[in-house]
Design a protein around this motif. Structure first.
Motif, PDB file in Angstrom:
ATOM      1  N   ALA B 203       0.822  -1.212   0.000  1.00 40.46           N
ATOM      2  CA  ALA B 203       0.000   0.000   0.000  1.00 40.46           C
ATOM      3  C   ALA B 203       0.855   1.261   0.000  1.00 40.46           C
ATOM      4  CB  ALA B 203      -0.913  -0.012   1.224  1.00 40.46           C
ATOM      5  N   ALA B 204       2.148   1.105  -0.241  1.00 36.96           N
ATOM      6  CA  ALA B 204       3.033   2.266  -0.135  1.00 36.96           C
ATOM      7  C   ALA B 204       2.812   3.234  -1.296  1.00 36.96           C
ATOM      8  CB  ALA B 204       4.484   1.805  -0.109  1.00 36.96           C
ATOM      9  N   PRO B 205       2.885   4.525  -1.026  1.00 34.35           N
ATOM     10  CA  PRO B 205       2.624   5.536  -2.064  1.00 34.35           C
ATOM     11  C   PRO B 205       3.865   5.901  -2.881  1.00 34.35           C
ATOM     12  CG  PRO B 205       2.863   6.595   0.048  1.00 34.35           C
ATOM     13  CD  PRO B 205       3.061   5.137   0.291  1.00 34.35           C
ATOM     14  N   PHE B 206       4.773   4.939  -3.060  1.00 35.48           N
ATOM     15  CA  PHE B 206       6.011   5.168  -3.802  1.00 35.48           C
ATOM     16  C   PHE B 206       5.651   5.404  -5.269  1.00 35.48           C
ATOM     17  CE2 PHE B 206       9.756   2.850  -5.817  1.00 35.48           C
ATOM     18  CZ  PHE B 206      10.587   3.941  -5.759  1.00 35.48           C
ATOM     19  N   ASN B 207       6.001   6.579  -5.811  1.00 35.75           N
ATOM     20  CA  ASN B 207       5.473   6.952  -7.117  1.00 35.75           C
ATOM     21  C   ASN B 207       6.519   7.609  -8.010  1.00 35.75           C
ATOM     22  OD1 ASN B 207       5.288  10.029  -6.858  1.00 35.75           O
ATOM     23  ND2 ASN B 207       4.424   9.250  -4.952  1.00 35.75           N
ATOM     24  N   VAL B 208       6.040   8.054  -9.172  1.00 38.53           N
ATOM     25  CA  VAL B 208       6.905   8.597 -10.220  1.00 38.53           C
ATOM     26  C   VAL B 208       7.763   9.780  -9.737  1.00 38.53           C
ATOM     27  CG1 VAL B 208       6.798   9.807 -12.447  1.00 38.53           C
ATOM     28  CG2 VAL B 208       5.426   7.779 -12.074  1.00 38.53           C
ATOM     29  N   SER B 209       7.327  10.485  -8.692  1.00 39.59           N
ATOM     30  CA  SER B 209       8.122  11.613  -8.188  1.00 39.59           C
ATOM     31  C   SER B 209       9.551  11.192  -7.885  1.00 39.59           C
ATOM     32  CB  SER B 209       7.535  12.170  -6.894  1.00 39.59           C
ATOM     33  OG  SER B 209       6.172  12.205  -6.938  1.00 39.59           O
ATOM     34  N   PHE B 210       9.718   9.915  -7.498  1.00 44.52           N
ATOM     35  CA  PHE B 210      11.061   9.423  -7.186  1.00 44.52           C
ATOM     36  C   PHE B 210      11.970   9.567  -8.402  1.00 44.52           C
ATOM     37  CE2 PHE B 210      14.073   5.777  -6.945  1.00 44.52           C
ATOM     38  CZ  PHE B 210      14.791   6.205  -5.842  1.00 44.52           C
ATOM     39  N   LEU B 211      11.427   9.230  -9.580  1.00 43.77           N
ATOM     40  CA  LEU B 211      12.227   9.342 -10.799  1.00 43.77           C
ATOM     41  C   LEU B 211      12.513  10.811 -11.115  1.00 43.77           C
ATOM     42  CD1 LEU B 211      10.403   6.616 -12.918  1.00 43.77           C
ATOM     43  CD2 LEU B 211      12.383   6.379 -11.423  1.00 43.77           C
ATOM     44  N   ILE B 212      11.498  11.667 -10.883  1.00 42.72           N
ATOM     45  CA  ILE B 212      11.712  13.109 -11.094  1.00 42.72           C
ATOM     46  C   ILE B 212      12.817  13.594 -10.154  1.00 42.72           C
ATOM     47  CG2 ILE B 212      10.615  15.381 -11.076  1.00 42.72           C
ATOM     48  CD1 ILE B 212       7.947  13.994 -11.596  1.00 42.72           C
ATOM     49  N   ALA B 213      12.818  13.077  -8.925  1.00 42.39           N
ATOM     50  CA  ALA B 213      13.844  13.481  -7.955  1.00 42.39           C
ATOM     51  C   ALA B 213      15.228  13.082  -8.454  1.00 42.39           C
ATOM     52  CB  ALA B 213      13.554  12.849  -6.596  1.00 42.39           C
ATOM     53  N   LEU B 214      15.324  11.872  -9.037  1.00 45.00           N
ATOM     54  CA  LEU B 214      16.634  11.434  -9.522  1.00 45.00           C
ATOM     55  C   LEU B 214      17.104  12.315 -10.681  1.00 45.00           C
ATOM     56  CD1 LEU B 214      16.411   7.542  -9.306  1.00 45.00           C
ATOM     57  CD2 LEU B 214      17.372   9.171  -7.685  1.00 45.00           C
ATOM     58  N   VAL B 215      16.164  12.722 -11.534  1.00 48.24           N
ATOM     59  CA  VAL B 215      16.523  13.653 -12.611  1.00 48.24           C
ATOM     60  C   VAL B 215      17.051  14.960 -12.005  1.00 48.24           C
ATOM     61  CG1 VAL B 215      15.630  15.013 -14.540  1.00 48.24           C
ATOM     62  CG2 VAL B 215      14.880  12.646 -14.243  1.00 48.24           C
ATOM     63  N   ALA B 216      16.368  15.414 -10.948  1.00 47.05           N
ATOM     64  CA  ALA B 216      16.798  16.657 -10.290  1.00 47.05           C
ATOM     65  C   ALA B 216      18.198  16.507  -9.709  1.00 47.05           C
ATOM     66  CB  ALA B 216      15.803  17.042  -9.198  1.00 47.05           C
ATOM     67  N   VAL B 217      18.506  15.310  -9.195  1.00 48.63           N
ATOM     68  CA  VAL B 217      19.834  15.068  -8.629  1.00 48.63           C
ATOM     69  C   VAL B 217      20.905  15.285  -9.699  1.00 48.63           C
ATOM     70  CG1 VAL B 217      21.373  13.248  -7.772  1.00 48.63           C
ATOM     71  CG2 VAL B 217      19.084  13.503  -6.816  1.00 48.63           C
ATOM     72  N   VAL B 218      20.682  14.668 -10.884  1.00 49.52           N
ATOM     73  CA  VAL B 218      21.652  14.804 -11.974  1.00 49.52           C
ATOM     74  C   VAL B 218      21.721  16.262 -12.431  1.00 49.52           C
ATOM     75  CG1 VAL B 218      22.234  14.062 -14.304  1.00 49.52           C
ATOM     76  CG2 VAL B 218      21.241  12.433 -12.682  1.00 49.52           C
ATOM     77  N   ALA B 219      20.552  16.891 -12.529  1.00 48.18           N
ATOM     78  CA  ALA B 219      20.515  18.278 -12.999  1.00 48.18           C
ATOM     79  C   ALA B 219      21.294  19.192 -12.057  1.00 48.18           C
ATOM     80  CB  ALA B 219      19.064  18.740 -13.123  1.00 48.18           C
ATOM     81  N   VAL B 220      21.127  18.981 -10.740  1.00 47.75           N
ATOM     82  CA  VAL B 220      21.836  19.832  -9.788  1.00 47.75           C
ATOM     83  C   VAL B 220      23.341  19.584  -9.880  1.00 47.75           C
ATOM     84  CG1 VAL B 220      22.255  20.211  -7.327  1.00 47.75           C
ATOM     85  CG2 VAL B 220      19.932  20.164  -8.198  1.00 47.75           C
ATOM     86  N   TRP B 221      23.716  18.316 -10.044  1.00 50.81           N
ATOM     87  CA  TRP B 221      25.149  18.016 -10.178  1.00 50.81           C
ATOM     88  C   TRP B 221      25.722  18.750 -11.396  1.00 50.81           C
ATOM     89  CZ3 TRP B 221      28.190  15.532 -13.888  1.00 50.81           C
ATOM     90  CH2 TRP B 221      29.514  15.290 -13.494  1.00 50.81           C
ATOM     91  N   LEU B 222      25.012  18.649 -12.525  1.00 50.14           N
ATOM     92  CA  LEU B 222      25.463  19.335 -13.739  1.00 50.14           C
ATOM     93  C   LEU B 222      25.549  20.836 -13.505  1.00 50.14           C
ATOM     94  CD1 LEU B 222      23.484  17.467 -16.546  1.00 50.14           C
ATOM     95  CD2 LEU B 222      25.955  17.483 -16.200  1.00 50.14           C
TER      96      LEU B 222
END
Lengths: 324, 376
Positions: B203-222
């Motif tokens: 029932a966990a609400p683990f969702n697509v935002s996680f993938l968006i967060a990972l994109v943000a991680v790469v974007a911030v590194w760049l």
């Protein structure tokens, strides 16, 4: 007219009650910040002191021992802040944030483990609280119009911490502007290098200012849990430490201004409670949220330099490194 | 921030020192648990099993971690520029408003992936907007950004209560919240991702935002290490006076840095609002903005460090609930204490162990050159 006046007295009495924790806490912040140490951790100190006061008052039945414990707590947290930001030259903001978190978590954790009520402390009997003191002749003067309600409804019938808060303001003024210690505290907040050159220890001076801060925060916490209410409730400081911080900025770091600002913010709080759900004809419901946000908005506007200028102590937030 | 007393090897500076600081924070937390009269080792066991014991626990852990990645990045970007953004809480709140507007407008007409793009942009924009005034005041009028962002947290809270109670709430509804978003306004769960690893999301609400967060991680590194603007941010953070002398525009850099920081915080709202609840509610940020401070400090403001720290805090949040259930004497708030101690030891006291480590590690190269000189 008569009833309007009675209403006003009631709102003023509520204003006084709500501004007392702000006065203590803002004065606490005043000592710290005038000595050059930013203190975001006021909220946490107030919260933890409130918990200590209620716990000790519950166990011993004495509000005075509760107050003592609260002061001890405030001073200990101040010393942690001092160790991090004076001795270790760490970031003062981060240290303050840490203290807020620690207080928020530890009070509930300990409260739950000791009293088993989900972070609350048991209800205090009146003998274990600071209760209202009726000043002499309150009943005799009460029937006199205007003066009567003013004396018996506003000035008399407050608890001892309220009177102490109002005494703490001139006392702080006296300490800051009329004693050697106060002069040095102000100097160390502006130019620690000069103080050091004069052969006075910057470290010890700032520690002492932080101890003063802790003592006053202890009073604020005690007021919340042992005077205003009769138990500690989780998160009972509810942002008052931050409002006090705003008040301190708004008061431009001056003791007498602190009193006026805290009364103003207390009045806004009292008014927003009073006006909840009131409908003004033609305008609809009073936007209570706007009144609640007003202290913060006013502070930002002041900081922006649109109404006067708030200039913080020059050396604030910068750890002092002795020249080698 | 402070002058180094000697140079440490990189692995000590970025590996051992933060690890030591965090370890001390956990050790102190353990002492508190012991003081309460419980066994800290049992407590850790309950916590880890609750967070990582099954697919649902892991998915919940990652759900919380998603929040902290966003807020950690937000705080870190500001840190790189020498700014302290303590206003994440308010920026998230406003970001939620942006996301909710997008979802309410599009959910009946568009598939979720179109809504998600618009909502991400809206959440970023609203969060950034909320950071704009404090940023501008810091840059132009010298008002301390810490104080102004704190004030803006409270102003945001009042504003959102007003909007939810008086403006956005559908008529006839009692509780102050928006209507439930349709499917086109919700972010799908990542059950398939969990299944790759043979785990059940439950029932966990683990969702697509996680993938968006990972994109943000790469974007911030760049952004921080691979662009000209990132270089300007870091220069300003290291020495603002030198940055101005080098021709870096101070006002623009401060304002844009804070806009990015606020925007990242605002994007966090996607996760609880569109990924979990499917509606905008009062108090949904629930302190995640402040957790970002702990995460950024622990991860030393590096995107990779932030991901690791976020997952650790995810474990704490998810495991904390399990711990409170299994050991009623320890309440869930133990995790707030741990956060506080992490902030204290990894943040304010970060240099406490440095002299000792310098004595141990920085002495070596010196002795090597000495012996080399002796051999020659």
């Amino acid at each position: 007219m008569e009833s309007l006046f009675a209403d006003l007295i009631q709102i003023f009495a509520a204003t006084v009650r709500l501004s007392v924790p702000l006065i203590f806490t803002a004065l606490a912040g005043l000592y710290a910040e005038r000595s050059g140490i930013f203190d975001i951790g006021l909220e946490g100190k107030m919260l933890f002191s409130a918990f200590s006061a209620a716990s000790v008052a519950t166990v011993t039945g004495s509000p005075w021992l509760g107050l003592f414990a609260a002061i001890l707590t405030g001073v200990l947290l101040s010393l942690v802040h001092g160790f991090a930001s004076i001795t270790q030259r760490g970031n003062q903001i981060i240290s303050g944030v840490a203290i807020n978190f620690i207080a928020s978590g530890l009070t509930i954790l300990l409260g739950n483990a000791w009293f088993g009520q989900g972070g609350r402390t048991p209800q205090l009997a009146n003998s274990a609280r600071f209760t209202e003191i009726t000043l002499p002749f309150a009943a005799e003067i009460a029937p006199i119009p205007f003066l009567g309600p003013l004396y018996s409804g506003l000035i008399s019938g407050q608890n001892i911490l309220v009177y102490l808060a109002f005494l703490a303001v001139p006392f702080t003024w006296w300490v800051l502007y009329r004693t050697r210690f106060g002069l040095r505290v102000r100097a160390v907040g502006e130019n620690p290098g000069a103080v050091d050159t004069a052969g006075i220890s910057v470290t010890w001076l700032r520690y002492r200012a932080l101890i003063c801060c802790g003592i006053l925060a202890g009073f604020a916490g005690t007021y919340l849990s042992v005077a205003q209410s009769a138990s500690f409730i989780r998160e009972m400081s509810a942002g008052k430490g931050y409002i006090a911080l705003a008040a301190l900025v708004f008061a431009k770091w001056k003791p007498l201004n602190v009193l006026l600002t805290c009364l103003l913010f207390g009045f806004l709080d009292a008014a927003s409670i009073r006006l909840q759900g009131t409908i003004i004809p033609g305008m609809g419901e009073v936007p209570v949220q706007l009144i609640q946000a007003l202290p913060y908005i006013l502070t930002v506007v002041l900081l922006a330099g649109f109404i006067g200028k708030a200039i913080p102590p020059k050396a604030g937030g910068v750890p002092y490194v002795k020249e080698r | 921030m402070s002058a180094p007393l000697g140079t440490l090897p990189r692995w000590v500076n970025y590996g051992l020192l933060p690890l030591l600081n965090v370890a001390v924070a956990f050790a102190v937390s353990g002492l508190v648990v012991l003081f309460i009269g419980e066994n800290p080792i049992d407590a850790v066991q309950y916590l880890v099993v609750g967070a990582l014991g099954d697919g649902e626990g892991i998915a919940f852990t990652l759900y919380y971690a998603t929040n902290f990645i966003f807020t950690g990045l937000a705080v870190a970007v500001a840190f790189h520029g020498g700014l302290f953004n303590i206003g994440g809480e308010g920026q998230i709140y406003l970001g939620g408003l942006g996301a909710a507007f997008a979802a309410l407008a599009l959910d009946r007409y568009m598939p979720w992936y179109v809504t998600a793009v618009v909502a991400t942009a809206a959440a970023f924009a609203f969060g950034a907007l909320w950071a704009l005034i404090p940023a501008w005041l810091q840059a132009k009028r010298g008002s301390h950004i810490v104080i102004t962002t704190i004030m803006f947290n409270f102003i945001a809270a009042s504003l959102m209560v007003y909007l939810l109670v008086h403006v956005i709430k559908p008529p006839g509804n009692m509780s102050p919240q928006t209507r439930l978003f349709e499917e086109g306004g919700q972010l799908p769960k990542l059950g398939w991702l969990m299944q790759w690893f043979g785990l059940d999301i439950g029932a966990a609400p683990f969702n697509v935002s996680f993938l968006i967060a990972l994109v943000a991680v790469v974007a911030v590194w760049l952004l921080i290490w691979r662009t000209r603007f990132g270089y300007e941010i870091r220069t300003m953070g290291t020495n603002a006076t030198a940055a101005v002398y080098a021709g870096i525009p101070y006002v623009k850099t401060v304002v844009v840095t804070m806009l990015i920081s606020g925007g990242l915080a605002g994007m966090m709202a996607l996760n609880p609002v569109m990924g979990d609840a499917g509606k905008l509610q009062i108090d949904f940020p629930a302190g995640a903005g402040f957790v970002g401070i702990a995460v950024a400090l622990m991860g030393r403001s590096h995107p990779v460090g932030i991901v690791i720290a976020s997952i650790l805090f995810g474990v704490l949040y998810q495991g904390g609930a399990a711990l409170a259930f299994d050991m009623p004497n320890i309440s869930r708030e133990v995790i707030i204490l741990i956060q506080g101690l992490v902030i204290l030891f990894a943040g304010a006291l970060e240099h406490m162990f440095r002299p000792a480590l310098i004595a141990i590690f920085a002495a070596k190269p010196k002795s090597r050159t000495a012996s080399a000189a002796g051999a020659a």
